[in-house]
Scaffold this motif. Structure first.
Motif, PDB file in Angstrom:
ATOM      1  N   ASN A 107      53.528  44.541  35.362  1.00 45.78           N
ATOM      2  CA  ASN A 107      52.323  42.977  35.108  1.00 45.78           C
ATOM      3  C   ASN A 107      50.859  43.720  34.328  1.00 45.78           C
ATOM      4  OD1 ASN A 107      54.916  41.861  35.694  1.00 45.78           O
ATOM      5  ND2 ASN A 107      53.094  41.239  38.171  1.00 45.78           N
ATOM      6  N   ARG A 108      50.337  42.237  34.079  1.00 42.29           N
ATOM      7  CA  ARG A 108      49.272  42.726  33.867  1.00 42.29           C
ATOM      8  C   ARG A 108      48.314  41.589  34.491  1.00 42.29           C
ATOM      9  NH1 ARG A 108      52.472  45.688  31.223  1.00 42.29           N
ATOM     10  NH2 ARG A 108      51.393  46.864  28.463  1.00 42.29           N
ATOM     11  N   ASP A 109      47.154  41.910  34.393  1.00 41.56           N
ATOM     12  CA  ASP A 109      45.936  41.296  34.966  1.00 41.56           C
ATOM     13  C   ASP A 109      45.264  40.589  34.099  1.00 41.56           C
ATOM     14  OD1 ASP A 109      44.641  43.075  35.498  1.00 41.56           O
ATOM     15  OD2 ASP A 109      44.911  42.995  37.770  1.00 41.56           O
ATOM     16  N   TYR A 110      43.810  39.898  34.752  1.00 38.51           N
ATOM     17  CA  TYR A 110      42.696  39.836  33.294  1.00 38.51           C
ATOM     18  C   TYR A 110      41.284  38.550  34.598  1.00 38.51           C
ATOM     19  CZ  TYR A 110      46.361  38.512  29.616  1.00 38.51           C
ATOM     20  OH  TYR A 110      47.499  38.564  28.582  1.00 38.51           O
ATOM     21  N   LEU A 111      40.496  39.344  33.561  1.00 33.28           N
ATOM     22  CA  LEU A 111      38.677  38.651  35.040  1.00 33.28           C
ATOM     23  C   LEU A 111      38.547  38.480  33.988  1.00 33.28           C
ATOM     24  CD1 LEU A 111      38.256  38.711  37.621  1.00 33.28           C
ATOM     25  CD2 LEU A 111      36.448  41.125  36.633  1.00 33.28           C
ATOM     26  N   TYR A 112      38.377  37.145  33.515  1.00 29.09           N
ATOM     27  CA  TYR A 112      37.534  36.245  32.699  1.00 29.09           C
ATOM     28  C   TYR A 112      36.651  34.955  33.000  1.00 29.09           C
ATOM     29  CZ  TYR A 112      41.231  33.072  33.108  1.00 29.09           C
ATOM     30  OH  TYR A 112      42.184  31.549  33.805  1.00 29.09           O
ATOM     31  N   VAL A 113      35.804  34.931  32.202  1.00 26.65           N
ATOM     32  CA  VAL A 113      34.962  33.927  32.184  1.00 26.65           C
ATOM     33  C   VAL A 113      35.502  32.513  31.002  1.00 26.65           C
ATOM     34  CG1 VAL A 113      32.632  34.700  33.573  1.00 26.65           C
ATOM     35  CG2 VAL A 113      33.104  34.997  30.824  1.00 26.65           C
ATOM     36  N   ARG A 114      34.807  31.110  31.322  1.00 30.45           N
ATOM     37  CA  ARG A 114      35.345  29.933  31.021  1.00 30.45           C
ATOM     38  C   ARG A 114      34.390  29.035  31.096  1.00 30.45           C
ATOM     39  NH1 ARG A 114      40.722  26.623  33.653  1.00 30.45           N
ATOM     40  NH2 ARG A 114      39.735  26.482  35.340  1.00 30.45           N
ATOM     41  N   LYS A 115      34.535  28.581  30.009  1.00 32.39           N
ATOM     42  CA  LYS A 115      33.323  26.726  29.777  1.00 32.39           C
ATOM     43  C   LYS A 115      34.127  25.652  29.069  1.00 32.39           C
ATOM     44  CE  LYS A 115      27.995  25.780  29.026  1.00 32.39           C
ATOM     45  NZ  LYS A 115      27.446  25.866  28.738  1.00 32.39           N
ATOM     46  N   ILE A 129      36.617  24.677  25.496  1.00 36.38           N
ATOM     47  CA  ILE A 129      37.382  25.233  26.400  1.00 36.38           C
ATOM     48  C   ILE A 129      37.646  26.817  25.650  1.00 36.38           C
ATOM     49  CG2 ILE A 129      38.453  26.078  28.266  1.00 36.38           C
ATOM     50  CD1 ILE A 129      39.779  23.386  28.815  1.00 36.38           C
ATOM     51  N   LEU A 130      36.514  27.861  26.209  1.00 38.45           N
ATOM     52  CA  LEU A 130      35.873  28.609  25.535  1.00 38.45           C
ATOM     53  C   LEU A 130      36.148  29.873  26.868  1.00 38.45           C
ATOM     54  CD1 LEU A 130      32.753  28.504  23.174  1.00 38.45           C
ATOM     55  CD2 LEU A 130      35.128  28.242  22.978  1.00 38.45           C
ATOM     56  N   ALA A 131      37.087  30.767  26.800  1.00 39.54           N
ATOM     57  CA  ALA A 131      37.055  32.039  27.801  1.00 39.54           C
ATOM     58  C   ALA A 131      37.651  33.244  27.187  1.00 39.54           C
ATOM     59  CB  ALA A 131      38.812  31.546  28.136  1.00 39.54           C
ATOM     60  N   LYS A 132      36.303  34.641  27.886  1.00 40.86           N
ATOM     61  CA  LYS A 132      36.965  35.736  27.604  1.00 40.86           C
ATOM     62  C   LYS A 132      37.031  36.618  28.615  1.00 40.86           C
ATOM     63  CE  LYS A 132      31.785  35.714  26.565  1.00 40.86           C
ATOM     64  NZ  LYS A 132      30.598  35.914  26.189  1.00 40.86           N
ATOM     65  N   SER A 133      37.316  37.650  28.443  1.00 37.80           N
ATOM     66  CA  SER A 133      37.138  38.748  28.932  1.00 37.80           C
ATOM     67  C   SER A 133      36.091  39.456  29.516  1.00 37.80           C
ATOM     68  CB  SER A 133      38.396  39.847  29.218  1.00 37.80           C
ATOM     69  OG  SER A 133      38.399  40.449  27.955  1.00 37.80           O
ATOM     70  N   ILE A 134      35.623  40.162  31.176  1.00 35.12           N
ATOM     71  CA  ILE A 134      34.250  40.485  31.697  1.00 35.12           C
ATOM     72  C   ILE A 134      35.241  41.640  32.250  1.00 35.12           C
ATOM     73  CG2 ILE A 134      33.369  38.046  30.845  1.00 35.12           C
ATOM     74  CD1 ILE A 134      33.496  38.275  34.431  1.00 35.12           C
ATOM     75  N   SER A 135      34.657  42.562  32.499  1.00 40.32           N
ATOM     76  CA  SER A 135      34.467  43.709  33.761  1.00 40.32           C
ATOM     77  C   SER A 135      33.603  42.925  34.950  1.00 40.32           C
ATOM     78  CB  SER A 135      34.443  45.043  33.507  1.00 40.32           C
ATOM     79  OG  SER A 135      32.955  45.113  33.130  1.00 40.32           O
ATOM     80  N   LEU A 136      34.050  43.280  36.014  1.00 42.18           N
ATOM     81  CA  LEU A 136      33.200  43.042  37.413  1.00 42.18           C
ATOM     82  C   LEU A 136      33.355  44.267  38.141  1.00 42.18           C
ATOM     83  CD1 LEU A 136      33.451  39.578  38.318  1.00 42.18           C
ATOM     84  CD2 LEU A 136      31.894  40.701  37.454  1.00 42.18           C
ATOM     85  N   PRO A 137      32.573  45.280  38.818  1.00 41.56           N
ATOM     86  CA  PRO A 137      32.465  45.969  39.636  1.00 41.56           C
ATOM     87  C   PRO A 137      32.978  46.098  41.133  1.00 41.56           C
ATOM     88  CG  PRO A 137      30.545  45.854  39.028  1.00 41.56           C
ATOM     89  CD  PRO A 137      31.296  45.015  39.109  1.00 41.56           C
ATOM     90  N   ASP A 138      33.509  45.189  41.754  1.00 40.00           N
ATOM     91  CA  ASP A 138      33.992  44.455  42.803  1.00 40.00           C
ATOM     92  C   ASP A 138      35.578  44.511  42.405  1.00 40.00           C
ATOM     93  OD1 ASP A 138      31.811  44.881  44.162  1.00 40.00           O
ATOM     94  OD2 ASP A 138      31.286  42.808  43.798  1.00 40.00           O
ATOM     95  N   ILE A 139      36.396  43.727  41.644  1.00 37.16           N
ATOM     96  CA  ILE A 139      37.196  43.327  41.249  1.00 37.16           C
ATOM     97  C   ILE A 139      38.554  44.393  40.303  1.00 37.16           C
ATOM     98  CG2 ILE A 139      38.963  41.928  40.070  1.00 37.16           C
ATOM     99  CD1 ILE A 139      37.523  39.839  40.639  1.00 37.16           C
ATOM    100  N   THR A 140      37.920  45.897  41.003  1.00 39.02           N
ATOM    101  CA  THR A 140      38.638  47.470  40.417  1.00 39.02           C
ATOM    102  C   THR A 140      40.647  46.706  40.092  1.00 39.02           C
ATOM    103  OG1 THR A 140      39.484  48.144  42.426  1.00 39.02           O
ATOM    104  CG2 THR A 140      37.153  48.514  41.096  1.00 39.02           C
ATOM    105  N   GLU A 141      40.577  47.878  39.071  1.00 38.33           N
ATOM    106  CA  GLU A 141      41.982  47.863  38.401  1.00 38.33           C
ATOM    107  C   GLU A 141      43.381  47.882  39.777  1.00 38.33           C
ATOM    108  OE1 GLU A 141      42.949  49.550  35.286  1.00 38.33           O
ATOM    109  OE2 GLU A 141      41.318  49.029  33.942  1.00 38.33           O
ATOM    110  N   LYS A 142      43.929  47.568  39.967  1.00 35.91           N
ATOM    111  CA  LYS A 142      45.285  47.332  40.708  1.00 35.91           C
ATOM    112  C   LYS A 142      46.273  48.257  40.072  1.00 35.91           C
ATOM    113  CE  LYS A 142      44.757  42.710  42.578  1.00 35.91           C
ATOM    114  NZ  LYS A 142      45.568  41.715  42.831  1.00 35.91           N
ATOM    115  N   SER A 143      46.586  49.947  41.203  1.00 32.23           N
ATOM    116  CA  SER A 143      47.943  50.547  40.923  1.00 32.23           C
ATOM    117  C   SER A 143      49.633  49.316  40.619  1.00 32.23           C
ATOM    118  CB  SER A 143      47.920  51.084  42.124  1.00 32.23           C
ATOM    119  OG  SER A 143      49.054  52.374  41.569  1.00 32.23           O
ATOM    120  N   GLY A 144      49.754  49.740  39.211  1.00 32.56           N
ATOM    121  CA  GLY A 144      50.948  49.297  38.858  1.00 32.56           C
ATOM    122  C   GLY A 144      51.002  47.834  37.708  1.00 32.56           C
ATOM    123  N   ILE A 145      49.561  47.707  37.918  1.00 34.00           N
ATOM    124  CA  ILE A 145      49.002  46.586  36.327  1.00 34.00           C
ATOM    125  C   ILE A 145      47.926  46.951  35.950  1.00 34.00           C
ATOM    126  CG2 ILE A 145      47.949  43.924  36.823  1.00 34.00           C
ATOM    127  CD1 ILE A 145      49.079  43.834  40.096  1.00 34.00           C
TER     128      ILE A 145
END
Length: 213
Positions: A107-115, A129-145
């Protein structure tokens, strides 16, 4: 970390409804279900960017925008959603989205903002509507995703003059991992029109329709 979208980006998106910006390198990819899809090869990633032009005959533009923004409703009609929710952080709100991939792919996962902006352009009502991926230290990558870090999307919608809407969509997605290019191409070729067809059904069944629709 740059979270804001510029006014220029909103302007560029809706202007594609009037004059598709297909500079050198863009090529016709496929036409399907009333949608025309163009693609542009991205040298850095080895993948393609996509632009989609078309419309939905029975979905008014504001309804399309409302359905697109409604995360809880999408979990009901989008069979590929494993998880989807909004989270708050210091600079604002972000969306976490896990997408189901067929076995044996991860599976894939996304972390993004939109407006979203509801525009009035010389009397024309246009929803962007615009959207783009971001990175946040509190939401880390999960094993197997596998975390998708190269996600960008622009969407512009306006009335087609009757009961439907004209749609422009730009899309770039680097799914990462060892996915063969033929599968990525097949997904783009069939997945985008299929998604918009599902959007049509979702609009027709939207539980929060306003009476003016």
């Amino acid at each position: 970390m740059e979270l804001a979208f510029s006014e220029e980006q909103f302007q560029e998106a809706w202007q594609e409804l009037d004059r598709p910006m297909l500079s050198e390198g863009w090529e016709l990819f496929t036409e399907s279900m009333g949608m025309t899809i163009y693609r542009l090869y991205d040298q850095e990633s080895g993948l393609y960017e996509y632009k989609v032009f078309g419309g939905l005959p029975d979905c008014p533009p504001e309804l399309f925008a409302d359905v697109y923004m409604d995360l809880d409703y999408r979990k009901q009609w989008d069979q590929f959603v494993k998880a989807l929710y909004e989270t708050t952080f210091e600079e604002g709100k972000a969306i976490y989205w896990e997408v189901k991939y067929p076995f044996p792919l991860s599976n894939r996962d996304y972390l993004y903002v939109r407006k979203r902006q509801d525009l009035n352009i010389d009397g024309r009502k246009i929803w962007v509507i615009l959207a783009k991926s971001i990175s946040l230290p509190d939401i880390t990558e999960k094993s197997g995703i596998i975390r998708v870090t190269g996600y960008k999307q622009s969407l512009a919608i306006e009335s087609d003059g009757t009961n439907g809407c004209k749609v422009y969509m730009y899309y770039f997605d680097n799914p990462g991992g060892m996915i063969p290019s033929w599968l990525i191409n097949w997904t783009a070729k069939s997945g985008v029109p299929s998604f918009l067809t599902d959007m049509q059904k979702a609009c027709n069944n939207y539980p929060h329709k306003k009476t003016k629709y």
